[in-house]
Design an enzyme around this catalytic site. Structure first.
Site, PDB file in Angstrom:
ATOM      1  N   GLU A 126       0.852  -1.990   4.703  1.00  0.00           N
ATOM      2  CA  GLU A 126       1.263  -0.484   4.702  1.00  0.00           C
ATOM      3  C   GLU A 126       2.736  -0.451   4.993  1.00  0.00           C
ATOM      4  OE1 GLU A 126       0.195   3.732   6.768  1.00  0.00           O
ATOM      5  OE2 GLU A 126      -1.278   2.232   6.904  1.00  0.00           O
ATOM      6  N   GLN A 132       0.817  -1.192  -0.172  1.00  0.00           N
ATOM      7  CA  GLN A 132       0.024  -0.004  -0.061  1.00  0.00           C
ATOM      8  C   GLN A 132       1.010   1.239  -0.013  1.00  0.00           C
ATOM      9  OE1 GLN A 132      -2.552  -2.248   3.145  1.00  0.00           O
ATOM     10  NE2 GLN A 132      -3.149  -0.100   3.020  1.00  0.00           N
ATOM     11  N   GLU A 180     -12.524   2.846   5.662  1.00  0.00           N
ATOM     12  CA  GLU A 180     -12.544   2.486   6.904  1.00  0.00           C
ATOM     13  C   GLU A 180     -13.954   2.671   7.555  1.00  0.00           C
ATOM     14  OE1 GLU A 180      -8.092   3.044   8.613  1.00  0.00           O
ATOM     15  OE2 GLU A 180      -8.882   4.826   7.448  1.00  0.00           O
ATOM     16  N   ARG A 239      -5.162   7.443  17.477  1.00  0.00           N
ATOM     17  CA  ARG A 239      -6.322   7.661  16.834  1.00  0.00           C
ATOM     18  C   ARG A 239      -7.264   6.651  17.701  1.00  0.00           C
ATOM     19  NH1 ARG A 239      -9.112   8.290  11.813  1.00  0.00           N
ATOM     20  NH2 ARG A 239      -7.178   9.056  10.842  1.00  0.00           N
ATOM     21  N   PHE A 280      -7.611   1.684  12.059  1.00  0.00           N
ATOM     22  CA  PHE A 280      -6.342   2.331  12.745  1.00  0.00           C
ATOM     23  C   PHE A 280      -6.317   2.685  14.206  1.00  0.00           C
ATOM     24  CE2 PHE A 280      -2.520   4.999  12.621  1.00  0.00           C
ATOM     25  CZ  PHE A 280      -1.650   4.392  11.632  1.00  0.00           C
ATOM     26  N   PHE A 304      -5.821  -4.167   3.681  1.00  0.00           N
ATOM     27  CA  PHE A 304      -6.459  -3.528   4.794  1.00  0.00           C
ATOM     28  C   PHE A 304      -5.589  -3.149   5.889  1.00  0.00           C
ATOM     29  CE2 PHE A 304      -8.414  -7.724   3.257  1.00  0.00           C
ATOM     30  CZ  PHE A 304      -9.474  -7.100   2.703  1.00  0.00           C
TER      31      PHE A 304
END
Length: 778
Positions: free
Chosen positions: A248, A213, A727, A326, A360, A244
């Site tokens: 990353e 990603q 998300e 987050r 996240f 998903f």
């Protein structure tokens, strides 16, 4: 040329023709026919080596001896790579420099990479790896949150976010409640596992195909490992079979090893993890434990709330700082807390480093406040929906714990509409009556909202670039920094470009994301793919369109307001001509037909040292009603019906958005019900295959599943006033967890709040049922 910001705004405000249509995914037919080419489908160049990664069998130990001499001399082996064979930096971490490609003097989780074997076949590489002599000296292994807390083992200091005096407000509130909830992790279980293929080029350069990603980050990591500059590495990715968040940061290991092998041997090299190794070696969603307390009045309205969040981060930092931040941001979900204290502990454990996963940290942050809403309602004998509605953000009740003012809340209108269209009130009354006469099977229903902030919380990541070429036959080539993992980003951005030029979508060619086309890109994450890359592509296309307008005005003697693009034609004053004809004429008049575009998200800022600012450009909203049934003798359960109303702003592509909503909800439902990660006391993952790790099956999808889109545009100037959709839908599945809690509570006639943790497996539901019965009898 007009100001590009004004041009983008005009285009985003214009009435669309291709944007907003339900158009199938650009690779839909290829996906279902098997013709979509993933990295493992790319024809291997002659002489391609296959790589196997040898893994640590210990969770925490000193590495006393690593003798690979026998491995090097094994049949078919071309090279063996250890830490000593890395010419650059032996690290693939995204931030902190604490993820060694190959272990050096110690290992810190079962599955950590010790060395790599590149051989003619994968079987030869795997067999050769077994010849290594490895000697360990075991060290104490910290495997759980509780153990890490006791050992005071953290990755960074605990973080605190405050709004007012929460403790004081709770203390003087008419009513008080508190509780604890444990929230399990989740494996990404993408259909395509981690894979990278590298081919050596001239001068020590390398071309890497990576299922990632984040191509730019892979580029940086590979260059750093090779000890060369970024311009010597090209990373390419046409599509992934799912990501998903698991792709990353994690792909950098595979890409770095493949590149090291390719450059060292001068031969192409491929590294593909099998499912078991993939699940053992790569990070998961963070598991959390949350202690919460609330003070509230007799109507259930909050006076104050505290949340103590503890997460298992694994052995290294990875993205745990931002993920836990987050979780703090979303501890309020859609509710005004009045006064809040949110404390976050980031614990280090000797397990694989947990990483990004859809939401996240946001989903884990929301669970506790939703449990509190259910607990407040039970204590008051009220409908949980009424308690939720009473606590929503609204005028004069609009300040978040991190200092952002909620200016765009539509949660109340959205929830009330969904309650009406789903017959929530009537169905809840019927379920309460049904439960009174059903001793074994119990049902539950819940309506929960989602308010999810959109933007990377690391402000500098909120930027994107794009490249657009218009060819003389009227066709268009599009490239941007976003990656396609099945979510439909490519088709959405192509619709934007086709809209600008007024041409049919078939004329726009989508090309693979590559670091030599668009540099310095951010990860396709944080639900920002369309927001960022759509606006960057709009900017590039608009620049070319303006050049064509200027040329048409000169060529046909008309004003700019008399030039329009639609239906593959251009109207310039009294002259109408095909789009390709205008392009051809422009070329012969030396008009540039290629442009780069750029976009950065406005208005956002955040001071992490104070946990204050405006980290989000806007919020996406949604709500879901879930109805469930449980068997109180076995704990087995089923989701019977789901109604969703979700806010995507002015949708770029309703068909794609509906697919994202459905898929996100089912993935969230799996996280909260069936997907259980089990580690033994040696730190070994025991659920590392579909035989033991249960993602939702087709039969788990609710038989009655209704999804509608909210019909209002984004108030912020996003691409065609759309909203992110990747998300937020996952968190709609919290309604399933809440409904299961309601079903368990019915065993005690809704007088006892169940102690139900996630995932709510049959075993946990049965345990909670027994606990409610026991406490009810006291």
């Amino acid at each position: 040329m007009p100001d590009s910001g004004q041009a983008k705004t005009r285009a985003a405000e214009a009435q669309p023709h291709i944007v907003g249509q339900s158009i199938r995914h650009d690779s839909a037919e290829k996906h279902v026919s098997g013709l979509a080419q993933y990295i493992d489908d790319i024809p291997e160049p002659s002489g391609t080596l296959q790589i196997y990664l040898a893994q640590s069998s210990r969770a925490h130990a000193r590495l006393l001896k690593l003798d690979v001499s026998a491995v090097r001399s094994a049949q078919g082996v071309a090279c063996v790579l250890t830490a000593a064979d890395v010419p650059g930096k032996n690290d693939y971490s995204p931030i902190m420099g604490d993820d060694p490609i190959f272990a050096e003097d110690k290992v810190e989780y079962v599955g950590q990479c010790l060395f790599a074997v590149a051989a003619e076949t994968l079987a030869q590489a795997r067999a050769a790896s077994a010849l290594a002599v490895v000697e360990y000296e075991d060290l104490p292994a910290v495997l759980t949150i509780d153990a890490a807390r006791e050992a005071d083992l953290t990755l960074e200091p605990s973080q605190v976010m405050r709004l007012g005096d929460a403790q004081g407000e709770i203390a003087k509130a008419p009513r008080r409640l508190w509780g604890h909830v444990a929230i399990g992790g989740q494996d990404h279980f993408y259909l395509e596992g981690h894979i990278a293929m590298a081919a050596p080029k001239e001068d020590g350069d390398v071309h890497v195909w990576s299922s990632t990603q984040n191509p730019s980050e892979v580029q940086h990591i590979v260059a750093k490992a090779l000890g060369i500059r970024d311009h010597g590495v090209v990373v390419e990715n046409r599509r992934m079979g799912g990501g998903f968040g698991g792709k990353e940061t994690q792909p950098s290991l595979m890409a770095a090893v493949a590149a090291l092998a390719a450059v060292k041997t001068g031969r192409p090299a491929k590294l593909r993890l099998d499912r078991d190794d993939d699940m053992v070696m790569t990070g998961k969603r963070h598991d959390f434990e949350v202690d919460w307390s609330v003070g509230f009045d007799d109507q259930g309205r909050l006076k104050g709330a505290t949340f103590d969040l503890a997460s298992r981060c694994g052995y290294s930092y990875d993205l745990s700082g931002s993920i836990n931040d987050r979780a703090m941001f979303h501890s309020d979900n859609a509710y005004f807390l009045n006064a809040a204290e949110i404390v976050s502990h980031r614990f280090k454990t000797h397990t694989v480093s947990n990483t990004a996963f859809r939401g996240f940290g946001g989903p884990q942050g929301m669970i506790a406040i939703e449990r509190a809403m259910d607990a407040i309602a039970l204590s008051l004998g009220a409908d949980p929906l009424d308690v939720r509605l009473a606590n929503l953000y609204g005028p004069g009740r609009d300040l978040t714990p991190y200092g952002q003012v909620v200016e765009d809340s539509i949660a109340k209108e959205l929830m009330e509409r969904l309650a009406e269209t789903s017959d929530y009130r009537k169905r809840r009354a019927a379920i309460l009556e049904w439960n009174r006469t059903s001793p074994v099977l119990k049902r539950g229903i819940a309506l929960t909202p989602v308010k999810f902030g959109i933007s990377f919380t690391a402000t500098h990541l909120n930027q994107a670039g794009a490249l657009v070429h218009v060819y003389t036959d009227g066709s268009v080539m599009l490239n941007h920094g976003g990656t396609e993992m099945g979510q439909g980003l490519y088709i959405k951005v192509a619709q934007v470009v086709a809209e600008v030029f007024g041409i049919e979508l078939e004329r726009v060619r989508i090309t693979a994301t590559a670091t030599d086309k668009v540099p310095n890109t951010s990860a396709t994450a944080a639900s920002s793919g369309s927001d960022l890359n759509g606006m960057a592509a709009l900017d590039a296309a608009q620049r070319i369109r303006q050049r064509l307008i200027d040329f048409a005005c000169q060529e046909f003697g008309c004003g700019p307001e008399q030039v329009s693009f639609a239906n593959n034609t251009v109207q310039a004053g009294a002259t109408e001509l095909p789009f390709q004809e205008l392009v051809r004429r422009a070329y012969f008049n030396r008009v540039g037909l290629s442009a780069t575009g750029y976009y950065k998200t406005p208005k956002i800022h955040y001071d992490r040292s104070k946990h204050q600012g405006r980290p989000f450009f806007y919020y996406a909203y949604g709500a879901a009603v879930s109805e469930v049934a449980i068997d109180t003798l076995t704990g087995e359960n089923r989701t019977l019906r789901v109604d969703i109303l979700h806010d995507v702003g002015r949708s770029l592509n309703p068909a794609i958005d509906l697919g994202q909503i459905e898929g996100g909800f089912i993935q969230g439902m799996g996280w909260l019900t069936t997907e259980e990660l089990v580690y033994d006391d040696q730190g070994r993952l025991r659920t590392h295959a579909p035989s033991t790790y249960k993602i939702p099956a087709c039969s788990d999808r609710p038989k009655d599943f209704r999804i509608d889109l909210w019909d209002g545009p984004n108030r912020e100037e996003t691409i065609y006033r759309s909203k992110a959709v990747g998300e937020p839908p996952l968190m709609l599945a919290i309604s399933v967890f809440s409904a299961l809690t309601q079903a368990v509570a019915s065993v005690g006639d809704h007088r006892i709040m169940p102690d139900l943790d996630a995932p709510a497996t049959p075993e946990r539901i049965l345990k909670a049922v027994d606990d409610v019965r026991r406490r009810s009898a006291q």
